[in-house]
Write a protein that holds these residues in place. Structure first.
Motif, short mmCIF file in Angstrom:
data_model
loop_
_atom_site.label_atom_id
_atom_site.label_comp_id
_atom_site.label_asym_id
_atom_site.label_seq_id
_atom_site.Cartn_x
_atom_site.Cartn_y
_atom_site.Cartn_z
N PHE A 1 -5.35 -4.09 -6.51
CA PHE A 1 -4.43 -4.41 -5.10
C PHE A 1 -3.18 -4.88 -5.21
CE2 PHE A 1 -3.82 -7.06 -1.45
CZ PHE A 1 -3.88 -6.11 -0.37
N THR A 2 -3.16 -5.91 -6.00
CA THR A 2 -1.80 -6.58 -6.41
C THR A 2 -0.80 -5.68 -6.93
OG1 THR A 2 -3.16 -8.81 -6.69
CG2 THR A 2 -0.73 -8.72 -7.46
N LEU A 3 -1.31 -5.01 -7.87
CA LEU A 3 -0.61 -3.81 -8.46
C LEU A 3 0.00 -2.91 -7.48
CD1 LEU A 3 0.66 -3.46 -11.45
CD2 LEU A 3 -1.05 -1.98 -11.91
N ALA A 4 -1.06 -2.38 -6.56
CA ALA A 4 -0.45 -1.56 -5.63
C ALA A 4 0.50 -2.21 -4.60
CB ALA A 4 -1.60 -1.21 -4.79
N LYS A 5 0.60 -3.26 -4.28
CA LYS A 5 1.42 -3.86 -3.41
C LYS A 5 2.77 -3.94 -4.21
CE LYS A 5 0.65 -5.81 0.03
NZ LYS A 5 0.68 -5.67 1.46
N VAL A 6 2.76 -4.27 -5.51
CA VAL A 6 4.19 -4.44 -6.25
C VAL A 6 4.57 -3.12 -6.66
CG1 VAL A 6 5.07 -5.07 -8.37
CG2 VAL A 6 3.26 -6.47 -7.54
N PHE A 7 4.08 -2.09 -6.67
CA PHE A 7 4.54 -0.66 -6.57
C PHE A 7 5.05 -0.49 -5.34
CE2 PHE A 7 1.60 0.34 -10.55
CZ PHE A 7 2.56 0.43 -11.47
N ALA A 8 4.33 -0.67 -4.32
CA ALA A 8 4.83 -0.07 -2.96
C ALA A 8 6.14 -0.83 -2.79
CB ALA A 8 3.82 -0.44 -1.90
N ALA A 9 6.22 -2.03 -3.04
CA ALA A 9 7.55 -3.03 -2.79
C ALA A 9 8.67 -2.28 -3.64
CB ALA A 9 7.20 -4.29 -3.20
N GLU A 10 8.46 -1.71 -4.61
CA GLU A 10 9.46 -1.25 -5.62
C GLU A 10 9.93 0.12 -5.41
OE1 GLU A 10 7.55 -0.37 -10.04
OE2 GLU A 10 9.12 -2.17 -9.74
N GLY A 11 9.11 0.67 -4.34
CA GLY A 11 9.23 2.29 -4.20
C GLY A 11 8.49 3.10 -4.94
N SER A 12 7.78 2.73 -5.89
CA SER A 12 6.91 3.66 -6.71
C SER A 12 5.65 3.95 -6.11
CB SER A 12 6.47 2.90 -7.98
OG SER A 12 7.69 2.46 -8.52
N TYR A 13 5.68 5.05 -5.14
CA TYR A 13 4.70 5.23 -4.15
C TYR A 13 3.58 5.93 -4.86
CZ TYR A 13 7.99 4.06 -0.55
OH TYR A 13 8.87 3.25 0.22
N PRO A 14 3.70 6.93 -5.82
CA PRO A 14 2.57 7.70 -6.61
C PRO A 14 1.64 6.54 -7.26
CG PRO A 14 4.47 8.95 -6.86
CD PRO A 14 5.25 7.70 -6.27
N GLU A 15 2.41 5.85 -8.04
CA GLU A 15 1.77 4.60 -8.66
C GLU A 15 0.90 3.71 -7.70
OE1 GLU A 15 4.97 5.62 -9.07
OE2 GLU A 15 5.06 5.97 -11.11
N ALA A 16 1.67 3.21 -6.57
CA ALA A 16 0.93 2.21 -5.64
C ALA A 16 -0.44 3.20 -5.05
CB ALA A 16 1.80 2.35 -4.40
N ILE A 17 -0.38 4.42 -4.67
CA ILE A 17 -1.60 5.12 -4.35
C ILE A 17 -2.65 5.05 -5.42
CG2 ILE A 17 -2.53 7.33 -3.75
CD1 ILE A 17 0.32 7.92 -2.24
N GLN A 18 -2.20 5.32 -6.48
CA GLN A 18 -3.19 5.39 -7.56
C GLN A 18 -3.98 4.07 -7.82
OE1 GLN A 18 -1.68 6.66 -11.43
NE2 GLN A 18 -1.06 8.39 -10.65
#
Length: 765
Positions: A32-49
């Motif tokens: 979950f923490t990693l998803a939030k970080v990915f989302a913040a930097e705009g890495s949406y596919p990684e955030a979804i995973q």
């Protein structure tokens, strides 16, 4: 080429953080923490995973799904967001965050899938039951109701939300929208004042409440509200314009002294000029300028303003401009121009179906104008336009006008045929039928006329019976009035409105008296004592006066006087002024004096200056008629101290002085002030002419009195005055004609006119 995983700076530090604190690499919180970080930097596919891995590890965690749904919604993945929000709501059905999120996501999807709107509404309704203090969500629910056309439900929600956010301007605006859309003025009168108490700067609410007051005729309240609007507002002058309108309407309502009316008009004028300085093309303000000038009796200036506005006004405004302009032109004696103006507008509006309906209403005004001036051929032409109108009511009006014109043109048989034809074409044909009966009666066909009346009465409808009663009143057939109104009052199946029933009882009582059955009149009123007991104080006072009047007809003067004394003993303005009207009919001026003096001892309960003015004026008039001129002057001057622009007082005092040959210059000044207020008042013109006569200015007197005689051709005093002028100008033949006409009118100075005629005959002229 092998795929590679891109790890940004934030993601790298998140991994380091996970290792350093010993977070399990396969825990839901890590992903979950990693998803939030990915989302913040705009890495949406990684955030979804990462979101999916977290949810796989904790599938029953509602907050994980809510976070994921919010992310999906924010990145435009509405369908997936909806699925996750719905699942979160299944896991936590009472969770307010889940409800709020699901509602907003469904609402966002509604633009593509209308079915989602119903789901969103259901979700927000559930949230309202759980947490009504969530004002933002309640505003959303209120807006949903409003968009669906359920203004009442929107109002309920907004009003409940206002209890949790009493100072929230968003709630105030939603309340206002819902109130306006619901049309619930009674509720608005409760809600809006409370909002304004909490937020005096809420201009929209102030304006809305002012409009409600205006529609109810409460212009004083509307003015007070608008005057209280904050000066530093940005509403493009709309509030100022509405204030000017309300000041004008308050003046035009006639509920205050003339001085107060002119003050309101002057204030309205100042506001309008300020608006026009900023917005010279504000057409509504220009129209209001014309209205104000007319209200100030500056009619010629008003006409010029409206003529100019007519050149540029759009169609909806032009209709009002032309109608008002024609009215002012008619008052100036320019009847032909007024008729031409209206007719031209009607012709222009005839194009198109909707415009045709507007044109029909203009033709109605044209017909009324010709009817007022007895221009029968022109009336007939305008009526033909109306008879082709789409609205049945206007066709009926047209047929009635046409029948009147034909009858006056001695073509009564044609009128009968026309009415008969139209009776078959419209449903509401009673007025046409009664007009036909009237013409047949004039033609001597009494049997056929009676048969028609019987058929109308057989319907038993209230409107038909009242129409037949009015028919008999016009014919002075009071026996039939008693019969018809008796049927109406005695019919147990007819539920007459109490106000209408009281008026019908008064009318029947009068007809009883006319047929020498005053006892029947008393009995009919006594039988309805309970009905009058439930009425207003004015109803009770009118009943008392009517009973006194009937008792006097029966020579039971003592009983009548006891009733009148009881009314006078109240010492208040309203009953005193009613008594004044009662006594004045029989020129019982001595009886008026103690009633008015008593009422004025405590100012007669006259809370407003208008009632006080009426009391003093009536007392001055009574004193004048009794020859107590000094006392009369005192009372009239008291009126003018309260209302310096009271036209009737200016005229009465000026005429009284002129008639006595005293203070003639001052008399002329007073009468001219009255004429400034009402330039076409025949009585005022007569007064000024008479003052000039007393001053020996016979040519000026003649011009004025001839004008007054045209305006009031059946006034014996004016005719006598003009006759006196002709004598002074040595035109005896015209004087004889005027005196003879005056004698034919029932007037109190019959003997004086006869003596003047006798002197002319003795003089051999």
């Amino acid at each position: 080429m092998r795929s590679t995983v891109r790890i940004g700076v934030l993601s790298f530090f998140a991994l380091l953080l996970g290792v350093s604190v010993g977070v399990a690499r396969e825990s839901a919180s890590f992903h979950f923490t990693l998803a939030k970080v990915f989302a913040a930097e705009g890495s949406y596919p990684e955030a979804i995973q990462s979101f999916k891995k977290a949810i796989d590890l904790e599938p029953e965690d509602a907050y994980l799904r809510m976070e994921y749904a919010e992310f999906l919604s924010r990145t435009g993945r509405r369908r997936q967001a909806t699925e996750e929000a719905d699942r979160a709501l299944e896991l936590a059905p009472e969770n307010t965050d889940a409800l709020r999120l699901a509602g907003h996501i469904r609402l966002d999807l509604a633009s593509r899938d209308p079915r989602s709107l119903a789901v969103a509404k259901t979700v927000f309704e559930r949230l309202r039951r759980i947490d009504p203090s969530d004002t933002a969500s309640m505003l959303t629910l209120s807006q949903i109701y409003l968009n669906e056309g359920d203004a009442s439900a929107a109002l309920d929600v907004a009003e409940e939300a206002s209890g949790y956010g009493p100072n929230d301007p968003r709630i105030h605006r939603m309340l206002l929208q819902a109130l306006v859309r619901s049309g619930d003025d009674e509720r608005a009168l409760v809600v809006l004042p409370e909002i304004l108490r909490l937020d005096p700067t809420f201009v929209e609410g102030r304006v809305a409440l002012a409009r409600i007051f205006s529609a109810r005729g409460q212009h004083n309240e509307a003015v007070q509200l608008l005057e209280g609007a904050p000066p530093d507002r940005s509403d493009d002058g709309d509030t100022d314009y509405l204030l000017a309108v309300e000041l004008y309407r308050r003046a035009a309502s006639g509920g205050s002294t003339r001085a107060s009316q002119l003050e309101d008009l002057a204030r309205a004028s100042v506001v309008v000029e300020e608006i026009l300085d900023q917005q010279p093309t504000h057409l509504e303000a220009l129209f209001l300028r014309g209205q104000i000038l007319a209200g100030e009796s500056r009619r010629l200036e008003a006409i010029e303003v409206l003529r100019s506005l007519n050149e540029v006004a759009p169609e909806d405004l032009r209709l009002r401009v032309v109608t008002r302009l024609a009215e002012l032109l008619e008052q100036e004696g320019e009847v032909v121009e007024a008729a031409d103006l209206l007719s031209s507008l009607a012709e222009e509006l005839n194009a198109g179906a909707s415009k045709g309906r507007v044109a029909d209403r203009v033709w109605l005004e044209v017909a009324r104008l010709h009817g007022r001036h007895e221009e029968w051929s022109d009336l007939l032409a305008a009526s033909e336009r109306l008879m082709a109108a789409s609205a049945p009511r206007l066709r009926v009006e047209g047929a009635l006008f046409a029948a009147e014109a034909l009858q006056r043109m001695e073509r009564a048989r044609e009128a009968v045929q026309l009415l008969r034809r139209f009776e078959d074409e419209v449903e509401e044909s009673t007025p046409l039928t009664l007009k036909r009966a009237e013409i047949l009666l004039d033609l001597g066909e009494t049997v056929e006329s009676a048969r028609i009346l019987d058929r109308v009465m057989a319907s038993g409808e209230v409107s038909a019976l009242l129409a037949v009663a009015q028919f008999h009143l016009r014919q002075q057939n009071h026996e039939e009035v008693v019969v018809v109104l008796g049927e109406l009052l005695d019919d147990e199946e007819v539920d007459l409105d109490p106000v209408l029933r009281r008026e019908v009882l008064f009318l029947r009582a009068d007809s009883y008296v006319e047929v020498d059955n005053a006892e029947g009149a008393l009995a009919s009123l006594a039988a309805e004592a309970e009905l009058f007991g439930q009425g207003s104080e004015l109803d009770k006072q009118r009943l008392l006066l009517k009973r006194a009047e009937i008792l006097e007809e029966l020579d039971r003067d003592g009983e009548a006087q006891a009733l009148l004394d009881g009314l006078a003993a109240q010492g208040e303005a309203q009953p005193a002024l009613l008594l004044v009207q009662y006594y004045q009919r029989d020129s019982r001026f001595e009886a008026m004096v103690p009633v008015l003096e008593r009422a004025l001892e405590g100012e007669g309960g006259a809370e407003d200056s208008l009632a006080l003015v009426d009391l003093h004026f009536s007392l001055g008039m009574a004193y004048e008629r009794l020859g107590r001129w000094n006392d009369a002057t005192t009372e009239f001057q008291r009126v003018l101290a309260v209302d310096p622009e009271d036209g009737r007082t200016l005229n009465y005092l000026g005429y009284m002085w002129a008639d006595q040959g005293e203070s003639l210059e001052e008399a002329v000044e007073l009468i001219e002030r009255a004429l400034d207020l009402e330039p076409d008042n025949g009585a005022y013109i007569d007064s000024l002419g008479w003052a000039f006569f007393k001053m020996g200015r016979y040519a000026e007197a003649r011009e004025l009195l001839e004008k007054a005689a045209k305006l009031m051709s059946e006034d014996a005093t004016i005719l006598e005055h003009l006759g006196d002028v002709y004598v002074a100008l040595d035109i005896p033949q015209k004087a004889k004609e005027l005196y003879t006409r005056a004698l034919a009118i029932d007037d109190e100075n019959v003997e004086g006119i006869r003596r003047k005629l006798a002197r002319l005959r003795v003089g051999g002229s």
